[in-house]
Design an enzyme around this catalytic site. Structure first.
Site, short mmCIF file in Angstrom:
data_model
loop_
_atom_site.label_atom_id
_atom_site.label_comp_id
_atom_site.label_asym_id
_atom_site.label_seq_id
_atom_site.Cartn_x
_atom_site.Cartn_y
_atom_site.Cartn_z
N LYS A 1 0.78 -1.36 -0.17
CA LYS A 1 -0.10 -0.56 0.24
C LYS A 1 1.18 1.35 -0.13
CE LYS A 1 -4.08 -2.18 1.90
NZ LYS A 1 -5.00 -1.70 2.50
N ASP B 1 -10.34 2.11 1.55
CA ASP B 1 -11.08 2.04 2.82
C ASP B 1 -11.34 2.41 4.04
OD1 ASP B 1 -9.57 -0.73 2.30
OD2 ASP B 1 -7.26 -0.15 3.41
#
Length: 285
Positions: free
Chosen positions: A80, A117
């Site tokens: 990420k 997210d």
């Protein structure tokens, strides 16, 4: 190289678009199940979604080998943050927590990074009618906790308390709070039971980390958001006397946004959730 890291056989039609989830380890990922269910619901029969075991050292080479058939990628740990220098553009949301979980390839080949997210957390809370609270507790620290703080900037109107295991983690959480523009009070993990009385509790810890708190669940609790999805429920979620949001809810809502960005069409969350629940039952059996 993508095909060398392939975890599943590729059976899609050559003319179809491709997408995949990358990470290491990746075999446990539910993303293929969720995305494929979305493609079926949307009638995207030629689209395929696979998974590849790719670590930080391999991500640059993987991206370099992709062709024009690729629409996008989902990313999990440890990629990420590692992917950010390889992108042409990063959304404000992703930049705020230095974490990209979605890469979309533009028609001009540009690599666009985003973080679904954070809005996924907000959508999961909104689904159970949690839109604003006066205070909140975050259990744990790290990348998921940073995303939780970012989500709380849209949900929590008052104090946020983070319960962590070390002063180093406490400094990190206070630093994320400063960066995101919210005041974060930190407390030692040994006092985490006190935080369970907040109207919203977000547990960002790994499997088993909160089991010891189950007996401290309040008689009447607010809403617990536990990011674990397998095994489910966690001991804390099972003991909770209030609203509960699970990790599968987060996975579904962040995946809905990924599918929409990659395909231009929005799938039904319930279809993806049903597919995820069926897969988890099969794994448990």
């Amino acid at each position: 190289m993508p095909e060398q890291a392939h975890q599943e056989s590729y059976t899609g039609q050559e003319r179809g678009k491709r997408a995949a989830v990358l990470g290491s380890p990746i075999a446990h990922s539910l993303s293929p199940v969720l995305h494929r269910a979305a493609y079926a619901e949307l009638g995207l029969g030629t689209w395929t979604y696979d998974r590849f075991d790719v670590d930080e050292e391999g991500i640059a080479g993987f991206l370099a080998d992709l062709d024009e058939r690729w629409a996008g990628l989902s990313l999990t740990m440890p990629l990420k943050r590692a992917v950010i220098p390889l992108l042409d553009e990063v959304s404000e949301t992703a930049a705020s927590v230095e974490a990209v979980n979605t890469v979309v390839f533009g028609e001009d080949g540009r690599r666009l990074g985003d973080n679904t997210d954070i809005p996924g957390m907000i959508a999961a809370l909104n689904e159970v009618d949690v839109e604003a609270v006066d205070s909140a507790t975050v259990l744990g620290a790290g990348a998921t906790a940073a995303s939780a703080l970012a989500a709380l900037t849209r949900v929590c109107k008052g104090e946020i308390t983070a319960y962590v295991r070390s002063e180093e983690r406490a400094r990190e959480m206070r630093g994320w709070g400063e960066r995101l523009g919210v005041a974060v009070r930190t407390e030692e993990w040994t006092r985490a039971a006190e935080g369970l009385r907040a109207p919203l509790v977000l547990s960002t810890t790994p499997v088993g980390a909160t089991d010891g708190l189950a007996q401290a669940a309040p008689a009447v609790g607010g809403t617990l958001f536990d990011v674990v999805y397998d095994p489910w429920p966690t001991a804390l979620a099972a003991a909770w006397n209030g609203g509960v949001v699970g990790g599968l809810d987060l996975l579904v809502h962040q995946a809905v946004l990924q599918v929409e960005q990659m395909t231009g069409r929005r799938p039904a969350p319930d279809v993806m959730r049903a597919a995820g629940e069926a897969e988890l039952r099969a794994r448990a059996a």
